[in-house]
Design an enzyme around this catalytic site. Sequence first.
Site, PDB file in Angstrom:
ATOM      1  N   ARG A 138     -59.485  48.020 -62.060  1.00  0.00           N
ATOM      2  CA  ARG A 138     -60.151  47.053 -62.928  1.00  0.00           C
ATOM      3  C   ARG A 138     -59.048  46.314 -63.688  1.00  0.00           C
ATOM      4  O   ARG A 138     -57.983  46.888 -63.963  1.00  0.00           O
ATOM      5  CB  ARG A 138     -61.079  47.752 -63.928  1.00  0.00           C
ATOM      6  CG  ARG A 138     -62.179  48.581 -63.275  1.00  0.00           C
ATOM      7  CD  ARG A 138     -62.977  49.335 -64.341  1.00  0.00           C
ATOM      8  NE  ARG A 138     -64.047  50.124 -63.750  1.00  0.00           N
ATOM      9  CZ  ARG A 138     -63.910  51.401 -63.363  1.00  0.00           C
ATOM     10  NH1 ARG A 138     -62.759  52.017 -63.546  1.00  0.00           N
ATOM     11  NH2 ARG A 138     -64.925  52.055 -62.821  1.00  0.00           N
ATOM     12  N   LYS A 162     -62.428  54.393 -66.983  1.00  0.00           N
ATOM     13  CA  LYS A 162     -63.500  54.438 -67.971  1.00  0.00           C
ATOM     14  C   LYS A 162     -63.685  55.857 -68.492  1.00  0.00           C
ATOM     15  O   LYS A 162     -63.609  56.818 -67.738  1.00  0.00           O
ATOM     16  CB  LYS A 162     -64.813  53.948 -67.341  1.00  0.00           C
ATOM     17  CG  LYS A 162     -64.878  52.453 -67.150  1.00  0.00           C
ATOM     18  CD  LYS A 162     -66.247  52.032 -66.645  1.00  0.00           C
ATOM     19  CE  LYS A 162     -66.363  50.516 -66.564  1.00  0.00           C
ATOM     20  NZ  LYS A 162     -67.683  50.085 -66.053  1.00  0.00           N
ATOM     21  N   HIS A 233     -61.774  40.710 -60.506  1.00  0.00           N
ATOM     22  CA  HIS A 233     -62.798  41.593 -59.945  1.00  0.00           C
ATOM     23  C   HIS A 233     -63.084  41.280 -58.480  1.00  0.00           C
ATOM     24  O   HIS A 233     -63.486  42.163 -57.709  1.00  0.00           O
ATOM     25  CB  HIS A 233     -64.088  41.507 -60.769  1.00  0.00           C
ATOM     26  CG  HIS A 233     -64.794  42.833 -60.864  1.00  0.00           C
ATOM     27  ND1 HIS A 233     -64.281  43.909 -61.568  1.00  0.00           N
ATOM     28  CD2 HIS A 233     -65.943  43.286 -60.306  1.00  0.00           C
ATOM     29  CE1 HIS A 233     -65.093  44.941 -61.462  1.00  0.00           C
ATOM     30  NE2 HIS A 233     -66.109  44.589 -60.684  1.00  0.00           N
ATOM     31  N   ARG A 236     -60.725  43.295 -56.621  1.00  0.00           N
ATOM     32  CA  ARG A 236     -61.198  44.696 -56.577  1.00  0.00           C
ATOM     33  C   ARG A 236     -62.264  44.849 -55.482  1.00  0.00           C
ATOM     34  O   ARG A 236     -62.245  45.801 -54.709  1.00  0.00           O
ATOM     35  CB  ARG A 236     -61.756  45.082 -57.950  1.00  0.00           C
ATOM     36  CG  ARG A 236     -62.355  46.485 -58.054  1.00  0.00           C
ATOM     37  CD  ARG A 236     -62.643  46.766 -59.525  1.00  0.00           C
ATOM     38  NE  ARG A 236     -63.614  47.819 -59.735  1.00  0.00           N
ATOM     39  CZ  ARG A 236     -63.309  49.121 -59.824  1.00  0.00           C
ATOM     40  NH1 ARG A 236     -62.059  49.510 -59.695  1.00  0.00           N
ATOM     41  NH2 ARG A 236     -64.252  50.021 -60.052  1.00  0.00           N
ATOM     42  N   HIS A 259     -65.428  55.212 -59.502  1.00  0.00           N
ATOM     43  CA  HIS A 259     -66.865  55.148 -59.767  1.00  0.00           C
ATOM     44  C   HIS A 259     -67.405  56.545 -60.051  1.00  0.00           C
ATOM     45  O   HIS A 259     -67.119  57.485 -59.293  1.00  0.00           O
ATOM     46  CB  HIS A 259     -67.610  54.579 -58.550  1.00  0.00           C
ATOM     47  CG  HIS A 259     -67.444  53.106 -58.387  1.00  0.00           C
ATOM     48  ND1 HIS A 259     -67.674  52.447 -57.192  1.00  0.00           N
ATOM     49  CD2 HIS A 259     -67.063  52.144 -59.281  1.00  0.00           C
ATOM     50  CE1 HIS A 259     -67.445  51.155 -57.351  1.00  0.00           C
ATOM     51  NE2 HIS A 259     -67.073  50.947 -58.608  1.00  0.00           N
ATOM     52  N   TYR A 268     -70.736  48.144 -51.302  1.00  0.00           N
ATOM     53  CA  TYR A 268     -69.746  47.653 -50.348  1.00  0.00           C
ATOM     54  C   TYR A 268     -70.097  47.984 -48.900  1.00  0.00           C
ATOM     55  O   TYR A 268     -69.367  47.599 -48.000  1.00  0.00           O
ATOM     56  CB  TYR A 268     -68.372  48.249 -50.667  1.00  0.00           C
ATOM     57  CG  TYR A 268     -67.875  47.870 -52.044  1.00  0.00           C
ATOM     58  CD1 TYR A 268     -67.508  46.559 -52.332  1.00  0.00           C
ATOM     59  CD2 TYR A 268     -67.807  48.817 -53.049  1.00  0.00           C
ATOM     60  CE1 TYR A 268     -67.079  46.209 -53.593  1.00  0.00           C
ATOM     61  CE2 TYR A 268     -67.371  48.473 -54.312  1.00  0.00           C
ATOM     62  CZ  TYR A 268     -67.005  47.172 -54.588  1.00  0.00           C
ATOM     63  OH  TYR A 268     -66.587  46.819 -55.841  1.00  0.00           O
TER      64      TYR A 268
END
Length: 291
Positions: A138, A162, A233, A236, A259, A268
């Site tokens: 990210r 995150k 992004h 990414r 994730h 995806y």
Amino acid sequence: MLAAERGAAANTLAAYRRDLLEAQGFLKARDVALASAQSSDLRAYLSSLKDAGLSARTQARRLSCLRQFFHFLFAEQIRPDDPSLGLDSPKAGRPLPKYLSERQVKALLDAAQAKAKDGPMGVRLWCLVELLYASGMRVSELVGLPWHAAARDQESLLISGKGGKERLVPLGAPARAALDAWRKERGELLGRGDSRWLFPGTGANALDRQTFFHELKALAQTAGLSPAKVSPHVLRHSFASHLLAHGADLRAVQTLLGHADIATTQIYTHVLEDRLKNLVVTHHPLSKKPG
């Protein structure tokens, strides 16, 4: 609560704060305090978002914010009920991720490498773009990389994602070459100074996302690509889509992207449909036309 329990990033906290303030403003006009709102008040608020033409995704995010807020009030026994229970989530179609073709990415990387000849800022941009596509990071993870994460040449990079969750992503030779070039330029730029960031910005801060965003748009134009179709992004998305297109395992891609839920990575799998079609056309005996 988000900061303490989920380790949410500053941008996430700011977005949730804005969402709560907006809900508070709407309810105040109805002479209702946010913490005392009932289900009917929240439904009226959500209806107003739909009437205002906000996307289903934005509506869902604001509902999620309210749910977490009222769940916290209930869990802390600040109020005896949770009025957000039973509220329906807006139905949102899952748009396909926007990504560049491998040819377009190569054009962008070639332009970035050529830009490196312009001086230190060109080397920095080359390194940023190479790392982004090589790792699928990210943009906040990229510009926030600490110096110690890449102070030496190594085959992988430790990323803090995150919620403070760390993951290792391998780096290919092009990314390592760009990183090596940037280490040398960075040292000369800083001189006797010091910075805790791999990509120092102004003062004691790291490079800000907006600066990189604008530099990437300009680079896209140089590469003959539409700036509107290129963003951190999108790179990414390109990283993940190209990995899957070349046979990577979905679980592995989930790990590399950081994730928490594989359902997020499944956006995806659109590239797998083309692979499966080609597989059937190429190998199924009935797909061959009679001679």
